[in-house]
Design a protein around this motif. Structure first.
Motif, PDB file in Angstrom:
ATOM      1  N   ASP A  45      26.586 -44.469  49.638  1.00 50.30           N
ATOM      2  CA  ASP A  45      26.959 -43.560  50.716  1.00 50.30           C
ATOM      3  C   ASP A  45      25.694 -42.949  51.309  1.00 50.30           C
ATOM      4  O   ASP A  45      24.916 -42.327  50.588  1.00 50.30           O
ATOM      5  CB  ASP A  45      27.881 -42.460  50.187  1.00 50.30           C
ATOM      6  CG  ASP A  45      28.710 -41.830  51.275  1.00 50.30           C
ATOM      7  OD1 ASP A  45      28.177 -41.624  52.388  1.00 50.30           O
ATOM      8  OD2 ASP A  45      29.894 -41.554  51.033  1.00 50.30           O
ATOM      9  N   ALA A  46      25.485 -43.127  52.588  1.00 52.10           N
ATOM     10  CA  ALA A  46      24.269 -42.644  53.246  1.00 52.10           C
ATOM     11  C   ALA A  46      24.461 -41.273  53.887  1.00 52.10           C
ATOM     12  O   ALA A  46      23.572 -40.801  54.580  1.00 52.10           O
ATOM     13  CB  ALA A  46      23.818 -43.654  54.294  1.00 52.10           C
ATOM     14  N   ARG A  47      25.597 -40.630  53.632  1.00 49.21           N
ATOM     15  CA  ARG A  47      25.819 -39.294  54.189  1.00 49.21           C
ATOM     16  C   ARG A  47      25.188 -38.227  53.290  1.00 49.21           C
ATOM     17  O   ARG A  47      24.925 -38.470  52.126  1.00 49.21           O
ATOM     18  CB  ARG A  47      27.320 -39.018  54.330  1.00 49.21           C
ATOM     19  CG  ARG A  47      28.011 -39.969  55.296  1.00 49.21           C
ATOM     20  CD  ARG A  47      29.492 -39.721  55.328  1.00 49.21           C
ATOM     21  NE  ARG A  47      30.071 -40.056  54.025  1.00 49.21           N
ATOM     22  CZ  ARG A  47      31.275 -39.666  53.629  1.00 49.21           C
ATOM     23  NH1 ARG A  47      32.024 -38.912  54.393  1.00 49.21           N
ATOM     24  NH2 ARG A  47      31.733 -40.020  52.434  1.00 49.21           N
ATOM     25  N   THR A  48      24.991 -37.038  53.840  1.00 54.22           N
ATOM     26  CA  THR A  48      24.421 -35.928  53.092  1.00 54.22           C
ATOM     27  C   THR A  48      25.538 -35.024  52.580  1.00 54.22           C
ATOM     28  O   THR A  48      26.342 -34.530  53.373  1.00 54.22           O
ATOM     29  CB  THR A  48      23.465 -35.106  53.982  1.00 54.22           C
ATOM     30  OG1 THR A  48      22.449 -35.975  54.469  1.00 54.22           O
ATOM     31  CG2 THR A  48      22.830 -33.974  53.211  1.00 54.22           C
ATOM     32  N   GLU A  50      27.545 -31.715  51.155  1.00 52.70           N
ATOM     33  CA  GLU A  50      27.499 -30.270  51.369  1.00 52.70           C
ATOM     34  C   GLU A  50      27.147 -29.621  50.046  1.00 52.70           C
ATOM     35  O   GLU A  50      27.623 -30.054  48.992  1.00 52.70           O
ATOM     36  CB  GLU A  50      28.858 -29.755  51.839  1.00 52.70           C
ATOM     37  CG  GLU A  50      29.317 -30.336  53.144  1.00 52.70           C
ATOM     38  CD  GLU A  50      30.754 -29.943  53.473  1.00 52.70           C
ATOM     39  OE1 GLU A  50      31.348 -29.108  52.747  1.00 52.70           O
ATOM     40  OE2 GLU A  50      31.269 -30.475  54.448  1.00 52.70           O
ATOM     41  N   LEU A  51      26.327 -28.568  50.092  1.00 49.84           N
ATOM     42  CA  LEU A  51      25.929 -27.858  48.872  1.00 49.84           C
ATOM     43  C   LEU A  51      26.431 -26.424  48.893  1.00 49.84           C
ATOM     44  O   LEU A  51      26.423 -25.768  49.938  1.00 49.84           O
ATOM     45  CB  LEU A  51      24.405 -27.828  48.741  1.00 49.84           C
ATOM     46  CG  LEU A  51      23.704 -29.135  48.457  1.00 49.84           C
ATOM     47  CD1 LEU A  51      22.197 -28.897  48.392  1.00 49.84           C
ATOM     48  CD2 LEU A  51      24.186 -29.743  47.166  1.00 49.84           C
ATOM     49  N   VAL A  52      26.839 -25.944  47.714  1.00 41.51           N
ATOM     50  CA  VAL A  52      27.270 -24.560  47.538  1.00 41.51           C
ATOM     51  C   VAL A  52      26.534 -24.005  46.332  1.00 41.51           C
ATOM     52  O   VAL A  52      26.419 -24.676  45.300  1.00 41.51           O
ATOM     53  CB  VAL A  52      28.800 -24.474  47.323  1.00 41.51           C
ATOM     54  CG1 VAL A  52      29.218 -23.062  46.957  1.00 41.51           C
ATOM     55  CG2 VAL A  52      29.539 -24.951  48.552  1.00 41.51           C
ATOM     56  N   VAL A  53      26.023 -22.788  46.460  1.00 39.87           N
ATOM     57  CA  VAL A  53      25.379 -22.111  45.331  1.00 39.87           C
ATOM     58  C   VAL A  53      26.306 -20.993  44.861  1.00 39.87           C
ATOM     59  O   VAL A  53      26.928 -20.305  45.668  1.00 39.87           O
ATOM     60  CB  VAL A  53      23.975 -21.569  45.706  1.00 39.87           C
ATOM     61  CG1 VAL A  53      24.043 -20.511  46.780  1.00 39.87           C
ATOM     62  CG2 VAL A  53      23.255 -21.021  44.481  1.00 39.87           C
ATOM     63  N   LEU A  54      26.422 -20.856  43.535  1.00 39.82           N
ATOM     64  CA  LEU A  54      27.250 -19.816  42.923  1.00 39.82           C
ATOM     65  C   LEU A  54      26.333 -18.782  42.276  1.00 39.82           C
ATOM     66  O   LEU A  54      25.462 -19.138  41.471  1.00 39.82           O
ATOM     67  CB  LEU A  54      28.167 -20.422  41.865  1.00 39.82           C
ATOM     68  CG  LEU A  54      29.021 -21.602  42.334  1.00 39.82           C
ATOM     69  CD1 LEU A  54      29.651 -22.311  41.156  1.00 39.82           C
ATOM     70  CD2 LEU A  54      30.060 -21.140  43.300  1.00 39.82           C
ATOM     71  N   THR A  55      26.526 -17.515  42.630  1.00 37.01           N
ATOM     72  CA  THR A  55      25.741 -16.410  42.073  1.00 37.01           C
ATOM     73  C   THR A  55      26.708 -15.323  41.623  1.00 37.01           C
ATOM     74  O   THR A  55      27.906 -15.401  41.916  1.00 37.01           O
ATOM     75  CB  THR A  55      24.751 -15.833  43.112  1.00 37.01           C
ATOM     76  OG1 THR A  55      25.501 -15.201  44.151  1.00 37.01           O
ATOM     77  CG2 THR A  55      23.835 -16.906  43.684  1.00 37.01           C
ATOM     78  N   GLY A 103      32.995 -35.680  51.345  1.00 36.99           N
ATOM     79  CA  GLY A 103      34.364 -36.123  51.568  1.00 36.99           C
ATOM     80  C   GLY A 103      35.241 -35.644  50.432  1.00 36.99           C
ATOM     81  O   GLY A 103      35.254 -34.459  50.098  1.00 36.99           O
ATOM     82  N   GLU A 104      35.943 -36.560  49.786  1.00 35.85           N
ATOM     83  CA  GLU A 104      36.809 -36.215  48.654  1.00 35.85           C
ATOM     84  C   GLU A 104      36.061 -36.194  47.326  1.00 35.85           C
ATOM     85  O   GLU A 104      36.594 -35.760  46.312  1.00 35.85           O
ATOM     86  CB  GLU A 104      37.973 -37.212  48.563  1.00 35.85           C
ATOM     87  CG  GLU A 104      38.912 -37.143  49.747  1.00 35.85           C
ATOM     88  CD  GLU A 104      39.590 -35.784  49.855  1.00 35.85           C
ATOM     89  OE1 GLU A 104      40.015 -35.240  48.817  1.00 35.85           O
ATOM     90  OE2 GLU A 104      39.675 -35.268  50.980  1.00 35.85           O
ATOM     91  N   LEU A 108      28.195 -36.996  41.642  1.00 36.95           N
ATOM     92  CA  LEU A 108      29.502 -36.919  42.283  1.00 36.95           C
ATOM     93  C   LEU A 108      30.484 -37.801  41.544  1.00 36.95           C
ATOM     94  O   LEU A 108      30.113 -38.866  41.029  1.00 36.95           O
ATOM     95  CB  LEU A 108      29.405 -37.361  43.744  1.00 36.95           C
ATOM     96  CG  LEU A 108      28.541 -36.493  44.651  1.00 36.95           C
ATOM     97  CD1 LEU A 108      28.529 -37.072  46.060  1.00 36.95           C
ATOM     98  CD2 LEU A 108      29.023 -35.059  44.673  1.00 36.95           C
ATOM     99  N   ASP A 109      31.745 -37.348  41.473  1.00 33.54           N
ATOM    100  CA  ASP A 109      32.757 -38.159  40.801  1.00 33.54           C
ATOM    101  C   ASP A 109      33.007 -39.447  41.590  1.00 33.54           C
ATOM    102  O   ASP A 109      32.614 -39.575  42.744  1.00 33.54           O
ATOM    103  CB  ASP A 109      34.047 -37.376  40.580  1.00 33.54           C
ATOM    104  CG  ASP A 109      34.641 -36.806  41.856  1.00 33.54           C
ATOM    105  OD1 ASP A 109      34.202 -37.191  42.962  1.00 33.54           O
ATOM    106  OD2 ASP A 109      35.544 -35.966  41.757  1.00 33.54           O
ATOM    107  N   GLU A 110      33.646 -40.383  40.942  1.00 33.04           N
ATOM    108  CA  GLU A 110      33.918 -41.682  41.566  1.00 33.04           C
ATOM    109  C   GLU A 110      34.979 -41.528  42.645  1.00 33.04           C
ATOM    110  O   GLU A 110      35.759 -40.601  42.641  1.00 33.04           O
ATOM    111  CB  GLU A 110      34.374 -42.687  40.504  1.00 33.04           C
ATOM    112  CG  GLU A 110      33.317 -42.989  39.470  1.00 33.04           C
ATOM    113  CD  GLU A 110      32.065 -43.617  40.039  1.00 33.04           C
ATOM    114  OE1 GLU A 110      32.178 -44.497  40.911  1.00 33.04           O
ATOM    115  OE2 GLU A 110      30.964 -43.213  39.625  1.00 33.04           O
ATOM    116  N   ARG A 111      35.006 -42.486  43.538  1.00 29.15           N
ATOM    117  CA  ARG A 111      35.976 -42.470  44.627  1.00 29.15           C
ATOM    118  C   ARG A 111      37.361 -42.731  44.098  1.00 29.15           C
ATOM    119  O   ARG A 111      37.649 -43.380  43.213  1.00 29.15           O
ATOM    120  CB  ARG A 111      35.633 -43.535  45.660  1.00 29.15           C
ATOM    121  CG  ARG A 111      34.353 -43.211  46.356  1.00 29.15           C
ATOM    122  CD  ARG A 111      34.044 -44.280  47.346  1.00 29.15           C
ATOM    123  NE  ARG A 111      32.675 -44.038  47.822  1.00 29.15           N
ATOM    124  CZ  ARG A 111      32.238 -44.426  48.959  1.00 29.15           C
ATOM    125  NH1 ARG A 111      32.980 -45.107  49.758  1.00 29.15           N
ATOM    126  NH2 ARG A 111      31.015 -44.177  49.333  1.00 29.15           N
TER     127      ARG A 111
END
Length: 84
Positions: A8-11, A13-18, A55-56, A81-84
């Motif tokens: 997958d060549a997409r970037t 999304e990132l989330v940081v938890l504080t 994505g998912e 990332l988990d598998e599709r």
């Protein structure tokens, strides 16, 4: 930090938890490599965890207390990332 995203060549999304909550990391510099997407990011010292979503597919990583400290040493973080 690297996020593995085979085929997958997409970037992701990132989330940081504080302790204050969660927030998306927008505008983070990213580079596609053979191993996945390499992010160049400065994280808050009180980071508790990270999440990535493409994505998912999603993945997360708990950041142990004291893993992030000021200074020149940069920890190597990886989210699979988990598998599709």
């Amino acid at each position: 930090m690297i996020v593995t995203a085979p085929d997958d060549a997409r970037t992701p999304e990132l989330v940081v938890l504080t302790p204050e909550g969660r927030r998306e990391l927008d505008g983070v510099q990213a580079q596609l490599t053979d191993a996945g997407v390499l992010f160049h990011v400065s994280l808050p010292l009180d980071t508790l965890g990270l999440e990535a979503r493409l994505g998912e597919r999603k993945g997360s990583l708990a950041v142990p207390p004291g893993a992030l400290v000021p200074g020149p040493e940069r920890p190597s973080l990886r989210i699979d990332l988990d598998e599709r």
